[in-house]
Design a protein around this motif. Structure first.
Motif, PDB file in Angstrom:
ATOM      1  N   LYS A  31     -27.657 121.172  37.058  1.00 47.98           N
ATOM      2  CA  LYS A  31     -28.002 122.498  37.578  1.00 47.98           C
ATOM      3  C   LYS A  31     -28.445 123.424  36.453  1.00 47.98           C
ATOM      4  N   ASN A  32     -27.797 123.288  35.297  1.00 47.52           N
ATOM      5  CA  ASN A  32     -28.051 124.181  34.175  1.00 47.52           C
ATOM      6  C   ASN A  32     -29.003 123.595  33.135  1.00 47.52           C
ATOM      7  N   GLY A  33     -29.638 122.476  33.486  1.00 45.81           N
ATOM      8  CA  GLY A  33     -30.555 121.847  32.546  1.00 45.81           C
ATOM      9  C   GLY A  33     -29.868 121.332  31.301  1.00 45.81           C
ATOM     10  N   GLY A  34     -28.582 120.989  31.447  1.00 46.88           N
ATOM     11  CA  GLY A  34     -27.802 120.533  30.301  1.00 46.88           C
ATOM     12  C   GLY A  34     -27.685 119.027  30.218  1.00 46.88           C
ATOM     13  N   LYS A  35     -26.592 118.574  29.626  1.00 42.64           N
ATOM     14  CA  LYS A  35     -26.373 117.142  29.425  1.00 42.64           C
ATOM     15  C   LYS A  35     -25.085 116.703  30.108  1.00 42.64           C
ATOM     16  N   PHE A  36     -25.138 115.488  30.656  1.00 43.95           N
ATOM     17  CA  PHE A  36     -23.968 114.850  31.253  1.00 43.95           C
ATOM     18  C   PHE A  36     -23.703 113.586  30.448  1.00 43.95           C
ATOM     19  N   LEU A  37     -22.565 113.542  29.782  1.00 44.77           N
ATOM     20  CA  LEU A  37     -22.254 112.448  28.855  1.00 44.77           C
ATOM     21  C   LEU A  37     -21.166 111.540  29.426  1.00 44.77           C
ATOM     22  N   LEU A  38     -21.174 110.304  28.963  1.00 44.02           N
ATOM     23  CA  LEU A  38     -20.169 109.325  29.393  1.00 44.02           C
ATOM     24  C   LEU A  38     -19.420 108.811  28.176  1.00 44.02           C
ATOM     25  N   ARG A  39     -18.091 108.919  28.241  1.00 44.87           N
ATOM     26  CA  ARG A  39     -17.239 108.447  27.149  1.00 44.87           C
ATOM     27  C   ARG A  39     -16.180 107.520  27.730  1.00 44.87           C
ATOM     28  N   ILE A  40     -16.027 106.369  27.153  1.00 41.21           N
ATOM     29  CA  ILE A  40     -15.006 105.415  27.579  1.00 41.21           C
ATOM     30  C   ILE A  40     -13.795 105.576  26.665  1.00 41.21           C
ATOM     31  N   GLU A  41     -12.687 106.028  27.230  1.00 37.54           N
ATOM     32  CA  GLU A  41     -11.486 106.296  26.437  1.00 37.54           C
ATOM     33  C   GLU A  41     -10.627 105.037  26.368  1.00 37.54           C
ATOM     34  N   ASP A  42     -11.003 104.165  25.461  1.00 36.56           N
ATOM     35  CA  ASP A  42     -10.403 102.836  25.362  1.00 36.56           C
ATOM     36  C   ASP A  42      -9.557 102.669  24.112  1.00 36.56           C
ATOM     37  N   THR A  43      -8.816 103.713  23.765  1.00 37.75           N
ATOM     38  CA  THR A  43      -7.956 103.598  22.576  1.00 37.75           C
ATOM     39  C   THR A  43      -6.719 102.757  22.840  1.00 37.75           C
ATOM     40  N   ASP A  44      -6.329 102.637  24.117  1.00 32.64           N
ATOM     41  CA  ASP A  44      -5.167 101.812  24.463  1.00 32.64           C
ATOM     42  C   ASP A  44      -5.618 100.364  24.562  1.00 32.64           C
ATOM     43  N   LYS A  45      -5.660  99.708  23.416  1.00 33.80           N
ATOM     44  CA  LYS A  45      -6.254  98.371  23.347  1.00 33.80           C
ATOM     45  C   LYS A  45      -5.493  97.344  24.162  1.00 33.80           C
ATOM     46  N   ALA A  46      -4.201  97.572  24.369  1.00 30.05           N
ATOM     47  CA  ALA A  46      -3.393  96.604  25.116  1.00 30.05           C
ATOM     48  C   ALA A  46      -3.734  96.610  26.603  1.00 30.05           C
ATOM     49  N   ARG A  47      -4.201  97.762  27.106  1.00 30.75           N
ATOM     50  CA  ARG A  47      -4.441  97.895  28.550  1.00 30.75           C
ATOM     51  C   ARG A  47      -5.923  97.923  28.912  1.00 30.75           C
ATOM     52  N   ASN A  48      -6.795  97.984  27.924  1.00 31.94           N
ATOM     53  CA  ASN A  48      -8.208  98.152  28.208  1.00 31.94           C
ATOM     54  C   ASN A  48      -8.847  96.868  28.697  1.00 31.94           C
ATOM     55  N   SER A  49      -9.878  97.040  29.490  1.00 28.59           N
ATOM     56  CA  SER A  49     -10.611  95.910  30.041  1.00 28.59           C
ATOM     57  C   SER A  49     -12.104  96.157  29.875  1.00 28.59           C
ATOM     58  N   GLN A  50     -12.786  95.260  29.184  1.00 33.31           N
ATOM     59  CA  GLN A  50     -14.235  95.381  29.036  1.00 33.31           C
ATOM     60  C   GLN A  50     -14.905  95.276  30.400  1.00 33.31           C
ATOM     61  N   GLU A  51     -14.329  94.453  31.258  1.00 34.60           N
ATOM     62  CA  GLU A  51     -14.862  94.302  32.610  1.00 34.60           C
ATOM     63  C   GLU A  51     -14.793  95.615  33.378  1.00 34.60           C
ATOM     64  N   ALA A  52     -13.676  96.342  33.191  1.00 26.83           N
ATOM     65  CA  ALA A  52     -13.533  97.633  33.868  1.00 26.83           C
ATOM     66  C   ALA A  52     -14.544  98.636  33.340  1.00 26.83           C
ATOM     67  N   ALA A  53     -14.769  98.631  32.042  1.00 25.90           N
ATOM     68  CA  ALA A  53     -15.759  99.541  31.454  1.00 25.90           C
ATOM     69  C   ALA A  53     -17.148  99.256  32.012  1.00 25.90           C
ATOM     70  N   GLU A  54     -17.489  97.990  32.129  1.00 29.59           N
ATOM     71  CA  GLU A  54     -18.796  97.618  32.683  1.00 29.59           C
ATOM     72  C   GLU A  54     -18.905  97.995  34.151  1.00 29.59           C
ATOM     73  N   ALA A  55     -17.773  97.917  34.871  1.00 29.67           N
ATOM     74  CA  ALA A  55     -17.769  98.266  36.285  1.00 29.67           C
ATOM     75  C   ALA A  55     -18.049  99.751  36.487  1.00 29.67           C
ATOM     76  N   ILE A  56     -17.549 100.577  35.579  1.00 24.68           N
ATOM     77  CA  ILE A  56     -17.803 102.021  35.651  1.00 24.68           C
ATOM     78  C   ILE A  56     -19.288 102.301  35.493  1.00 24.68           C
ATOM     79  N   VAL A  57     -19.910 101.659  34.524  1.00 27.15           N
ATOM     80  CA  VAL A  57     -21.344 101.839  34.289  1.00 27.15           C
ATOM     81  C   VAL A  57     -22.142 101.333  35.493  1.00 27.15           C
ATOM     82  N   LYS A  58     -21.710 100.221  36.050  1.00 23.98           N
ATOM     83  CA  LYS A  58     -22.389  99.648  37.225  1.00 23.98           C
ATOM     84  C   LYS A  58     -22.310 100.597  38.418  1.00 23.98           C
ATOM     85  N   ALA A  59     -21.151 101.212  38.607  1.00 22.40           N
ATOM     86  CA  ALA A  59     -20.980 102.160  39.712  1.00 22.40           C
ATOM     87  C   ALA A  59     -21.894 103.367  39.531  1.00 22.40           C
TER      88      ALA A  59
END
Length: 464
Positions: A31-59
Motif C-alpha cells: 500500500k505504501n510502496g515499501g518492501k515486504f521481507l521474509l526472514r526464517i528464524e532458524d536459530t533453534d537448530k535442534a527443532r528446525n526443519s529445512q523442509e518446513a522452511a521450503e514449505a513456507i516459501v512454497k505457500a
C-alpha cells in the motif's frame, strides 16, 4: 519507506494465523510502496526443519505473496550477532554470567518457596572478581532495574510495563555462544530496515525485552502492531481440527488463493460492511491501525461462501487449469463451457467440483438403492425407453436445450408430469437423485453415452 517483514520459525508448517500476519504485513508494505521481507528464524537448530522452511516459501508462491529481496536465514548470521554481543560487552551493557544450572535451579526453588517471582538475581551483573575455574558462562544484557518500558502499539495503544516486574538480566547468548531469540530479532529488524512489525499478540511479552536490546545498541525502535489471536467458535485457541493446519492443506482441500486471502483479511479487520475484496482493494483500504483489539472467530462457512463466490466468477479457461491438480484435463474438452457452467453454482471447493465433474463424465458403477426404489416404479422403464428412442433418432443434439426439447416431447406424448421422466432419468445418468440439470448432463456426455447409461440402468433394474 515502510518496510515490513514476516519472520516464521521453521519448526512446523505455516499455519493460518501466521499467514494472516504475513498478509497484513504484505498489504501494508505494498500500500505504501515499501518492501515486504521474509526472514526464517532458524536459530533453534535442534527443532528446525529445512523442509518446513521450503514449505513456507512454497505457500507464499501459491498465494502470490511475493517477498522482496533474498530470504534471510538467521542460522547463517552468527558472525553478525557475535559483533553486537562483543559491542555490548565492551560497552559494559552486557556481561558474562557464570552461574551454574544447579545454582540457578536452587535460586528459583528458593524464590518459589518465598512466593517471589522467579528471576535471575544479578549475581554477576557487576562482578569484578576472578570467575570460577573452567566455568561455562552465558552472556546477559544489563536490563533496567526500575522504571517503565513503554510499548507504543498501533492496535492496543500505549502499554506500560514496569521493568522490575517483567525483566531480569535476560540471556542474549547461550553457553555454546549461540544467540537467543529476543536478541537476534532486534538486530535483524534493524539491519533489514524494518519500520513496522506486525505480529501476533502472543509476542507482546517479548516486546519489552526487544526494546531493551534496541536501546542498548542505539537502534531506533520500530512501530509495533500486535494482532489478537484467531479463536474457534467456542472462543478457544484455534486447533488443527478447527482449521489451524498447514496452509498448503487448504490448496489440497480445493480452496483458491483469492478466497483464502479474502477470508483472512476479514479476520480482525474490516472496511465498512464489505465482504468481497480483490487484492487491489485490500491494498487500497488496509491499515493496521484499524485491526480489531479483540480476537477474531474462525468461520468455515464464511470461507466456503467466499470460495464458492470466487469459483463462480472464475473464467472457465482458468478454472479448467485450476482443476488439473485434481486429475481433470478439461482445457481441450469440447463441452468444457457447458460442464463448468453447470457446476459453478454447486461447488464450494475445487475438490468438490472435481468430484462433481467425475460424477458426470464417468458412468455410474452403482445406483443408490433408495433412489431406484423411488423412481423406478410404474411405467418408468417405458418412459426411459421412449426417451432413449427419441435420442437415438435425433441428429441435432448439441445444446442442453436440444435434450430438454426431447424430454418435453416425451412428457407431452405420454401425458405424464416432468417428474415421471426426470427422476428415473437422473438415476440412470448419475446413479443418484441429486446433481445438475439433466439437459446439461446429457449435452456434456453426448448422445451415445446418454443412451448407453439409460440401457445400463434399465438392465440393472431388471436384475433386482
Amino acid at each position: 519507506m515502510v518496510v515490513t517483514r514476516f519472520a516464521p520459525s521453521p519448526t512446523g508448517y505455516l499455519h493460518i494465523g501466521g499467514l494472516r500476519t504475513a498478509l497484513f504485513s504484505y498489504l501494508w508494505a505494498r500500500k505504501n510502496g515499501g518492501k515486504f521481507l521474509l526472514r526464517i528464524e532458524d536459530t533453534d537448530k535442534a527443532r528446525n526443519s529445512q523442509e518446513a522452511a521450503e514449505a513456507i516459501v512454497k505457500a507464499f508462491h501459491w498465494l502470490g505473496l511475493e517477498h522482496d529481496g533474498e530470504i534471510i536465514y538467521q542460522s547463517q548470521r552468527d558472525d553478525i550477532y557475535a559483533i553486537y554481543i562483543k559491542q555490548l560487552l565492551d560497552e559494559g551493557k552486557a556481561y558474562k554470567c557464570y552461574m551454574s544450572k544447579d545454582e540457578l535451579t536452587e535460586l528459583r526453588e528458593t524464590q518459589m518457596a518465598n512466593k517471589e517471582r522467579t528471576k535471575y538475581d544479578g549475581k554477576y551483573r557487576d562482578f569484578t572478581g576472578t570467575p570460577p575455574e573452567n566455568a561455562e558462562y552465558v552472556i546477559r544484557i544489563k536490563a533496567p532495574l526500575s522504571g517503565e518500558i513503554l510499548v507504543r502499539d498501533g492496535v492496543k495503544g500505549d502499554i506500560s510495563f514496569q521493568a522490575e516486574d517483567i525483566l531480569d538480566d535476560f540471556v542474549i547468548a547461550r553457553g555454546d555462544g549461540s544467540p537467543t531469540y529476543n536478541f537476534v530479532v532486534a538486530i535483524d529488524d534493524h539491519l533489514m530496515g524494518v519500520t513496522e512489525v506486525i505480529r501476533g499478540d502472543d509476542h507482546l511479552s517479548n516486546t519489552p525485552k526487544q526494546i531493551v536490546v534496541y536501546e542498548a545498541l542505539g537502534f531506533e525502535v520500530p512501530k509495533f502492531f500486535h494482532v489478537p489471536m484467531i479463536h474457534n467458535h467456542e472462543g478457544k485457541k484455534l486447533s488443527k481440527r478447527d482449521g489451524a493446519t498447514d496452509v498448503m492443506a487448504y490448496k489440497e482441500m480445493g480452496y483458491t488463493p483469492e478466497a483464502l486471502l479474502n477470508f483472512l483479511v476479514r479476520l480482525g479487520w474490516s472496511h465498512g460492511d464489505q465482504e468481497i475484496f480483490s487484492m487491489d482493494e485490500m491494498m487500497e483500504y488496509f491499515n493496521p491501525k484499524n485491526i480489531n483489539r479483540s480476537a477474531s472467530i474462525y468461520n468455515t462457512e464464511k470461507l466456503d461462501w467466499l470460495n464458492s463466490h470466487y469459483i463462480k466468477n472464475t473464467p472457465n479457461n482458468k478454472l479448467a487449469e485450476m482443476l488439473e491438480p485434481y486429475g481433470l484435463l478439461l482445457t481441450s474438452h469440447d463441452k468444457k463451457e457447458i460442464l463448468l457452467d453447470a457446476l459453478k453454482e454447486r461447488a464450494k471447493t475445487l475438490k468438490e467440483m472435481a468430484l462433481l465433474v467425475n460424477e458426470i463424465i464417468i458412468a455410474p458403477a452403482s445406483y443408490d438403492e433408495k433412489a431406484v426404489e423411488k423412481s423406478f416404479k410404474g411405467d418408468a422403464v417405458d418412459v426411459l425407453n421412449a426417451f432413449a428412442a427419441k435420442v437415438s433418432t435425433s441428429s441435432e443434439l448439441h445444446l442442453p436445450s436440444d435434450y430438454h426439447h426431447l424430454m418435453q416431447e416425451v412428457v407431452d406424448e405420454m401425458g405424464i408430469g416432468f417428474g415421471k421422466i426426470g427422476q428415473p432419468l437422473r438415476v440412470a445418468l448419475l446413479g443418484k437423485m441429486s446433481g445438475p440439470g439433466l439437459d446439461s448432463v446429457m449435452a456434456i456426455i453426448g448422445k451415445n453415452e446418454t443412451i448407453s447409461r439409460i440401457k445400463s440402468a434399465i438392465k440393472a433394474h431388471s436384475q433386482t
